[in-house]
Enzyme design. Sequence first.
Site, PDB file in Angstrom:
ATOM      1  N   ARG A 234      73.601 -79.635  48.604  1.00  0.00           N
ATOM      2  CA  ARG A 234      72.602 -80.695  48.506  1.00  0.00           C
ATOM      3  C   ARG A 234      71.254 -80.189  48.992  1.00  0.00           C
ATOM      4  O   ARG A 234      71.156 -79.450  49.972  1.00  0.00           O
ATOM      5  CB  ARG A 234      73.031 -81.923  49.346  1.00  0.00           C
ATOM      6  CG  ARG A 234      74.015 -82.842  48.641  1.00  0.00           C
ATOM      7  CD  ARG A 234      73.367 -83.526  47.456  1.00  0.00           C
ATOM      8  NE  ARG A 234      74.272 -84.351  46.682  1.00  0.00           N
ATOM      9  CZ  ARG A 234      74.970 -83.957  45.629  1.00  0.00           C
ATOM     10  NH1 ARG A 234      74.916 -82.690  45.252  1.00  0.00           N
ATOM     11  NH2 ARG A 234      75.724 -84.793  44.952  1.00  0.00           N
ATOM     12  N   GLU A 263      63.824 -83.300  43.552  1.00  0.00           N
ATOM     13  CA  GLU A 263      64.196 -82.811  42.228  1.00  0.00           C
ATOM     14  C   GLU A 263      63.558 -83.663  41.144  1.00  0.00           C
ATOM     15  O   GLU A 263      63.742 -84.884  41.140  1.00  0.00           O
ATOM     16  CB  GLU A 263      65.717 -82.789  42.092  1.00  0.00           C
ATOM     17  CG  GLU A 263      66.379 -81.802  43.065  1.00  0.00           C
ATOM     18  CD  GLU A 263      67.890 -81.676  42.869  1.00  0.00           C
ATOM     19  OE1 GLU A 263      68.457 -82.436  42.053  1.00  0.00           O
ATOM     20  OE2 GLU A 263      68.502 -80.821  43.526  1.00  0.00           O
ATOM     21  N   HIS A 282      69.896 -77.390  39.637  1.00  0.00           N
ATOM     22  CA  HIS A 282      71.009 -78.284  39.984  1.00  0.00           C
ATOM     23  C   HIS A 282      72.030 -78.309  38.846  1.00  0.00           C
ATOM     24  O   HIS A 282      72.418 -79.360  38.337  1.00  0.00           O
ATOM     25  CB  HIS A 282      70.501 -79.694  40.295  1.00  0.00           C
ATOM     26  CG  HIS A 282      71.465 -80.496  41.136  1.00  0.00           C
ATOM     27  ND1 HIS A 282      71.062 -81.538  41.928  1.00  0.00           N
ATOM     28  CD2 HIS A 282      72.807 -80.405  41.305  1.00  0.00           C
ATOM     29  CE1 HIS A 282      72.110 -82.069  42.557  1.00  0.00           C
ATOM     30  NE2 HIS A 282      73.184 -81.383  42.192  1.00  0.00           N
TER      31      HIS A 282
END
Length: 318
Positions: A234, A263, A282
């Site tokens: 994370r 993000e 990601h």
Amino acid sequence: MKKILIIQPIHESGIELLKNNINYEFEIIEDTEISSLKSKIVNCDAVSIRTAKLPAEAINVTKNLQIISRHGVGYDNIDLKSSKDKNITIAITATANAVAVAEHVMFMLLNISKRKNMYDDSVKTGKFNERNRLPKTVELWNKNILIAGFGRIGKALIKRCLGFEMNVFVYDPFVSSDVIENIGGKKVENLEDSIKKMDAVSLHVPLTEKTKNLINYELLKTMKKNCIIINAARGGIVNETDLDKALNENLIFGAGIDVFEKEPPDDNNPLLKNEKVFLSPHTAAFTEECMTRMSIETIQNIIDFFDEKLDKSKIVKL
């Protein structure tokens, strides 16, 4: 008939579970702005969600919502307090992504240790004969790696590390020494002390108040200069500004980052221009096989919930 809101598209394999099923109707939305979410979620019985934020403002308008099924294992994008207050179950795809993420960690570790970008560019730019001037690469063999967090992903990763004959150490206060040693690792009790001896560190812990900025400048200063850090867990666990500083000061060898505090990251995020960082957007779980598995498990969790047979290990404790 139960109404399911699928926030952000998922692989067609999961959708197939709902098609022609008389017990469910569904709608797929891509607009994740709060006003859109509130209008769409208000009368739903279930929600499937990927990485979009599901704040309290949206959850609190729901009238019938009983389950939020997360397409993945993290759930920091969902407001937990409002979910708990409304007695909403949160489920995760606990079994789907371990292999994909573990492979992605090895992909990053190999690319960094073998200086993939530099060596690849040297050939493509006509500098083949300058190979002896290139900085040397490093082996994974006999290197110490710390796996921080030993859930399903950590357990998948240790097998791959052992395949490269690495010495694997595990930090996880909730897993016994016997479990770790039976798989081939060695349990460590103190993260800060053990990390000083590592050649690589792979993070697999949730983002909490305790783990936020876990990897910071003070800790980075204690690490070996050949250490490689991988974060496919994370964003926010690694302090990105501190990491950039440490890399520029040659405190560690390199880093692989798949997740970011924000993000997408801002254009002025220093890691975007740091040549010692290997980045991915990601996407550690973005294999064709994993996306298929996650979509099926996401929807199956909803079906199992209403059939009163949802595996308790997939339910988040609120």
